[in-house]
Write a protein that holds these residues in place. Structure first.
Motif, PDB file in Angstrom:
ATOM      1  N   UNK A  23      -6.499   5.466   6.092  1.00  0.00           N
ATOM      2  CA  UNK A  23      -5.044   5.338   5.962  1.00  0.00           C
ATOM      3  C   UNK A  23      -4.674   4.036   5.268  1.00  0.00           C
ATOM      4  N   UNK A  24      -5.386   2.961   5.600  1.00  0.00           N
ATOM      5  CA  UNK A  24      -5.120   1.672   4.980  1.00  0.00           C
ATOM      6  C   UNK A  24      -5.336   1.747   3.468  1.00  0.00           C
ATOM      7  N   UNK A  25      -6.408   2.403   3.043  1.00  0.00           N
ATOM      8  CA  UNK A  25      -6.656   2.538   1.611  1.00  0.00           C
ATOM      9  C   UNK A  25      -5.541   3.283   0.899  1.00  0.00           C
ATOM     10  N   UNK A  26      -5.031   4.350   1.523  1.00  0.00           N
ATOM     11  CA  UNK A  26      -3.952   5.130   0.915  1.00  0.00           C
ATOM     12  C   UNK A  26      -2.681   4.286   0.819  1.00  0.00           C
ATOM     13  N   UNK A  27      -2.367   3.554   1.886  1.00  0.00           N
ATOM     14  CA  UNK A  27      -1.142   2.746   1.881  1.00  0.00           C
ATOM     15  C   UNK A  27      -1.257   1.581   0.901  1.00  0.00           C
ATOM     16  N   UNK A  28      -2.456   1.028   0.755  1.00  0.00           N
ATOM     17  CA  UNK A  28      -2.649  -0.046  -0.232  1.00  0.00           C
ATOM     18  C   UNK A  28      -2.327   0.464  -1.634  1.00  0.00           C
ATOM     19  N   UNK A  29      -2.818   1.653  -1.968  1.00  0.00           N
ATOM     20  CA  UNK A  29      -2.524   2.222  -3.290  1.00  0.00           C
ATOM     21  C   UNK A  29      -1.025   2.428  -3.469  1.00  0.00           C
ATOM     22  N   UNK A  30      -0.358   2.938  -2.419  1.00  0.00           N
ATOM     23  CA  UNK A  30       1.085   3.152  -2.509  1.00  0.00           C
ATOM     24  C   UNK A  30       1.820   1.815  -2.633  1.00  0.00           C
ATOM     25  N   UNK A  31       1.377   0.817  -1.896  1.00  0.00           N
ATOM     26  CA  UNK A  31       2.023  -0.498  -1.938  1.00  0.00           C
ATOM     27  C   UNK A  31       1.942  -1.093  -3.335  1.00  0.00           C
ATOM     28  N   UNK A  32       0.764  -1.049  -3.928  1.00  0.00           N
ATOM     29  CA  UNK A  32       0.591  -1.616  -5.271  1.00  0.00           C
ATOM     30  C   UNK A  32       1.373  -0.811  -6.295  1.00  0.00           C
ATOM     31  N   UNK A  33       1.357   0.518  -6.170  1.00  0.00           N
ATOM     32  CA  UNK A  33       2.039   1.359  -7.150  1.00  0.00           C
ATOM     33  C   UNK A  33       3.559   1.182  -7.096  1.00  0.00           C
ATOM     34  N   UNK A  34       4.110   0.970  -5.898  1.00  0.00           N
ATOM     35  CA  UNK A  34       5.563   0.915  -5.741  1.00  0.00           C
ATOM     36  C   UNK A  34       6.129  -0.489  -5.850  1.00  0.00           C
ATOM     37  N   UNK A  35       5.284  -1.507  -5.662  1.00  0.00           N
ATOM     38  CA  UNK A  35       5.812  -2.871  -5.666  1.00  0.00           C
ATOM     39  C   UNK A  35       6.146  -3.307  -7.093  1.00  0.00           C
ATOM     40  N   UNK A  36       7.305  -3.917  -7.314  1.00  0.00           N
ATOM     41  CA  UNK A  36       7.681  -4.324  -8.676  1.00  0.00           C
ATOM     42  C   UNK A  36       6.837  -5.467  -9.228  1.00  0.00           C
ATOM     43  N   UNK A  37       6.148  -6.225  -8.357  1.00  0.00           N
ATOM     44  CA  UNK A  37       5.311  -7.336  -8.823  1.00  0.00           C
ATOM     45  C   UNK A  37       3.853  -7.001  -8.523  1.00  0.00           C
ATOM     46  N   UNK A  38       3.330  -6.045  -9.283  1.00  0.00           N
ATOM     47  CA  UNK A  38       1.988  -5.538  -8.993  1.00  0.00           C
ATOM     48  C   UNK A  38       0.903  -6.575  -9.249  1.00  0.00           C
ATOM     49  N   UNK A  39       1.104  -7.454 -10.235  1.00  0.00           N
ATOM     50  CA  UNK A  39       0.107  -8.482 -10.494  1.00  0.00           C
ATOM     51  C   UNK A  39      -0.113  -9.391  -9.297  1.00  0.00           C
ATOM     52  N   UNK A  40       0.939 -10.060  -8.799  1.00  0.00           N
ATOM     53  CA  UNK A  40       0.771 -10.884  -7.604  1.00  0.00           C
ATOM     54  C   UNK A  40       0.307 -10.094  -6.387  1.00  0.00           C
ATOM     55  N   UNK A  41       0.748  -8.844  -6.266  1.00  0.00           N
ATOM     56  CA  UNK A  41       0.307  -8.024  -5.131  1.00  0.00           C
ATOM     57  C   UNK A  41      -1.200  -7.814  -5.169  1.00  0.00           C
ATOM     58  N   UNK A  42      -1.726  -7.550  -6.356  1.00  0.00           N
ATOM     59  CA  UNK A  42      -3.172  -7.356  -6.483  1.00  0.00           C
ATOM     60  C   UNK A  42      -3.936  -8.648  -6.223  1.00  0.00           C
ATOM     61  N   UNK A  43      -3.396  -9.775  -6.690  1.00  0.00           N
ATOM     62  CA  UNK A  43      -4.057 -11.054  -6.436  1.00  0.00           C
ATOM     63  C   UNK A  43      -4.098 -11.353  -4.932  1.00  0.00           C
ATOM     64  N   UNK A  44      -2.979 -11.114  -4.262  1.00  0.00           N
ATOM     65  CA  UNK A  44      -2.936 -11.360  -2.814  1.00  0.00           C
ATOM     66  C   UNK A  44      -3.903 -10.445  -2.084  1.00  0.00           C
ATOM     67  N   UNK A  45      -3.938  -9.174  -2.463  1.00  0.00           N
ATOM     68  CA  UNK A  45      -4.873  -8.234  -1.848  1.00  0.00           C
ATOM     69  C   UNK A  45      -6.311  -8.650  -2.100  1.00  0.00           C
ATOM     70  N   UNK A  46      -6.585  -9.113  -3.315  1.00  0.00           N
ATOM     71  CA  UNK A  46      -7.951  -9.536  -3.637  1.00  0.00           C
ATOM     72  C   UNK A  46      -8.380 -10.689  -2.734  1.00  0.00           C
ATOM     73  N   UNK A  47      -7.486 -11.646  -2.485  1.00  0.00           N
ATOM     74  CA  UNK A  47      -7.836 -12.764  -1.613  1.00  0.00           C
ATOM     75  C   UNK A  47      -8.082 -12.328  -0.181  1.00  0.00           C
ATOM     76  N   UNK A  48      -7.223 -11.458   0.329  1.00  0.00           N
ATOM     77  CA  UNK A  48      -7.355 -10.998   1.711  1.00  0.00           C
ATOM     78  C   UNK A  48      -8.605 -10.145   1.893  1.00  0.00           C
TER      79      UNK A  48
END
Length: 440
Positions: A214-239
């Motif tokens: 479920x977490x993997x599915x929501x992560x994809x939705x979060x990145x796809x829907x967030x208007x600042x996908x670059x920073x979102x991906x960087x933050x996810x990469x760090x975590x």
């Protein structure tokens, strides 16, 4: 927008209070028992009902939010009506009352919120759940660590490992949203990223396979829907990078062969999580402050949607390549996993060093089989809210006695019939449309 709607009104304060109290229920098994959640419902019922009249003018009729709210209320009403035909009427009454409480809370949440109030609500959830996680880890680092674990998996504070894992992940995305919110100062953003790291690592201690999927599915939705996908991906990469580095220490807890070993490995895992969270928070603060000193053109490039789109597509391609490398033949791989899910039991899962790489066996398939069978027998009305246990005891092929089918969708299907499923689809579709419109 009126001044009243710009401010943090009584409805928003009540919703914030309900959120804080709901998180507080984590200390008593998540408020699962009726004796635990009904006092909260009674405490909130009268003031929430009084404020409901003030909420209604904020709704614009025929909007997706209004449709979603109406569907939620109709679903609660249908659950209460099922008392008339359920075999266990007391169980149906309890399930209907709980659904009504959820619907009332949903009215408060789905009505229009000022931006400041919405941020405050997310902050309450993030801080409260993060605080519960810190307290849990402090206890795990002490002499009483064994009381938190069941079969080597973190089960407390909710008493059930999968639910405990999902508790942390509920607050993960508010923390992540705080971390990439440019309108906030550096300190809350750094603590937001640190909190996301804390929650992701703590969730791994429960080794819930369903939570990971479920977490993997929501992560994809979060990145796809967030208007600042670059920073979102960087933050996810760090975590996720921090979680990956510490995975060995976190999964070792399940391999403990004695109470003493469990205490030692749990203490080590708790120390690793807390230290990693501290380092991630400090690093995030330094990077956020450093990014403010970048040249204007370089600082403006990262938030551009195209940068995030390309990075997201690249990650998706890498993930697909890794899956094909592991599965080799996706059709055969999927067929083997489905057969494993249907036929194997918990003994194959528990024999491995990690639940993530072992068998998919459980008794869930048997729960689902009975739920589908009950829907086939009662397609229109369903069997009644919270009335799954008796049919399962009659039809089961396992030794378990679950109260629910362990699937929200199949629970609505079996217990509420086609009307409940239709209302759930209406609710989900209306929310999806609201999100789509907000993105446009």
């Amino acid at each position: 927008m009126t001044r009243r709607r710009r401010s943090l009104g009584p409805r928003h304060l009540l919703a914030l209070a309900i959120s804080a109290l709901a998180v507080g229920l984590a200390a008593v098994d998540g408020g699962y028992a009726a004796s635990q959640w009904t006092p909260l419902a009674g405490l909130c019922l009268l003031p929430a009902g009084a404020l409901l009249l003030g909420v209604l003018p904020d709704f614009r009729w025929a909007t997706p939010q209004t449709v979603a709210t109406a569907a939620l209320g109709a679903l609660a009403s249908w659950s209460l009506l099922s008392v008339a035909w359920a075999d266990d009427r007391s169980a149906a009454l309890g399930g209907g009352a709980r659904a009504a409480f959820y619907a009332l809370a949903g009215v408060l949440v789905l009505a229009p919120w000022p931006r400041a109030a919405a941020r405050a609500a997310l902050a309450v959830v993030a801080i409260a759940v993060g605080g519960v996680a810190v307290v849990t880890l402090v206890v795990a680092h002490g002499a009483d660590a064994g009381s938190l674990f069941l079969e080597g998996r973190l089960a407390q504070p909710l008493g059930y490992a999968s639910a405990t894992s999902n508790l942390w992940l509920i607050a993960f995305f508010p923390c992540l949203g705080i971390a990439i919110d440019q309108q906030l100062t550096s300190a809350p953003r750094a603590f937001g990223l640190g909190g996301a790291g804390l929650l992701a690592q703590t969730a791994l201690l429960s080794q819930s396979r369903g939570a990971v999927i479920t977490f993997g599915i929501v992560v994809l939705a979060f990145v796809a829907l967030h208007p600042r996908r670059g920073p979102a991906l960087l933050a996810l990469a760090g975590v996720l990078g921090l979680a990956a580095v510490n995975t060995g220490a976190l999964l070792d807890v399940r391999e403990a062969r004695s109470a003493a070993d469990l205490g030692d490995t749990a203490q080590h895992a708790a120390a690793v999580i807390l230290l990693g969270t501290l380092l991630l928070t400090i690093l995030a603060g330094l990077l956020i402050e450093g990014s403010k000193r970048l040249p204007g053109q370089a600082a403006a490039r990262l938030p551009r949607p195209r940068v995030g789109d390309r990075a997201a597509l690249m990650l998706l391609a890498v993930g697909l390549a890794l899956f094909l490398g592991v599965a080799r033949n996706p059709v055969t791989w999927t067929s083997d996993r489905w057969a494993d899910f249907k036929t194997s039991g918990y003994q194959d899962v528990e024999s491995g060093s990690s639940r993530f790489g072992g068998s998919l066996g459980s008794n869930r398939y048997d729960f689902y089989r009975v739920a589908v069978g009950e829907f086939a027998s009662h397609p229109i009305l369903g069997i009644g809210a919270d009335n799954f246990q008796i049919p399962y005891l009659r039809e089961r092929r396992s030794t378990e006695a679950p109260v629910h089918p362990h699937s929200l969708e199949l629970g609505f299907l079996a217990q509420g019939g086609l009307p409940a499923v239709g209302l759930c689809l209406t609710f989900a579709g209306a929310l999806g449309l609201a999100i789509w419109r907000s993105l446009r």
